[in-house]
Write a protein that holds these residues in place. Structure first.
Motif, PDB file in Angstrom:
ATOM      1  N   TRP A   6       0.886  -1.115  -0.106  1.00 19.38           N
ATOM      2  CA  TRP A   6       0.088  -0.174   0.063  1.00 19.38           C
ATOM      3  C   TRP A   6       0.821   1.375  -0.016  1.00 19.38           C
ATOM      4  N   LYS A   7       2.108   1.133   0.456  1.00 19.44           N
ATOM      5  CA  LYS A   7       2.749   2.336   0.811  1.00 19.44           C
ATOM      6  C   LYS A   7       4.283   1.996   0.544  1.00 19.44           C
ATOM      7  N   PRO A   8       5.164   2.927   0.453  1.00 16.89           N
ATOM      8  CA  PRO A   8       6.727   2.285   0.292  1.00 16.89           C
ATOM      9  C   PRO A   8       7.102   1.615   1.490  1.00 16.89           C
ATOM     10  N   SER A   9       6.696   2.154   2.716  1.00 14.26           N
ATOM     11  CA  SER A   9       6.997   1.574   3.935  1.00 14.26           C
ATOM     12  C   SER A   9       6.846   0.095   3.982  1.00 14.26           C
ATOM     13  N   ASP A  10       5.876  -0.284   3.435  1.00 12.30           N
ATOM     14  CA  ASP A  10       5.324  -1.574   3.415  1.00 12.30           C
ATOM     15  C   ASP A  10       6.509  -2.493   2.571  1.00 12.30           C
ATOM     16  N   ARG A  16      13.032   3.939  -1.901  1.00  9.52           N
ATOM     17  CA  ARG A  16      11.694   4.603  -2.272  1.00  9.52           C
ATOM     18  C   ARG A  16      11.853   5.170  -3.688  1.00  9.52           C
ATOM     19  N   GLU A  20       8.533   4.534  -6.278  1.00  7.80           N
ATOM     20  CA  GLU A  20       7.680   5.229  -6.773  1.00  7.80           C
ATOM     21  C   GLU A  20       8.033   5.559  -8.399  1.00  7.80           C
TER      22      GLU A  20
END
Length: 75
Positions: A6-10, A16, A20
């Motif tokens: 869901w997000k880069p931290s996942d 990063r 992205e």
């Protein structure tokens, strides 16, 4: 192995910058190219395409419906 995030931290361990992406598009220019492609036979004859508007013009009132029909078919 789960490859969805869901997000880069996942995505631990993935930089990063790699996760992205950005599409470098100019929406105004994209719209203008699309209008020019769709209405190429009508532009300057009976259609003017602006950034936020498409104007259908006619020399004779009796041609208006056929000009509008042609424009909608081209779009």
């Amino acid at each position: 192995m789960d490859i969805f995030a869901w997000k880069p931290s996942d995505m631990s361990g993935v930089p990063r910058e790699l996760a992205e992406h950005h599409l470098n598009i100019n929406p105004g220019a994209t719209y203008q190219r699309t209008m020019q492609r769709c209405l190429k036979d009508q532009i300057s004859r009976d259609v003017h395409a602006y950034v936020d508007d498409v104007a259908v013009m006619t020399w004779k009132g009796s041609d208006l419906i056929s000009d509008l029909k042609e424009t909608f078919e081209n779009l």
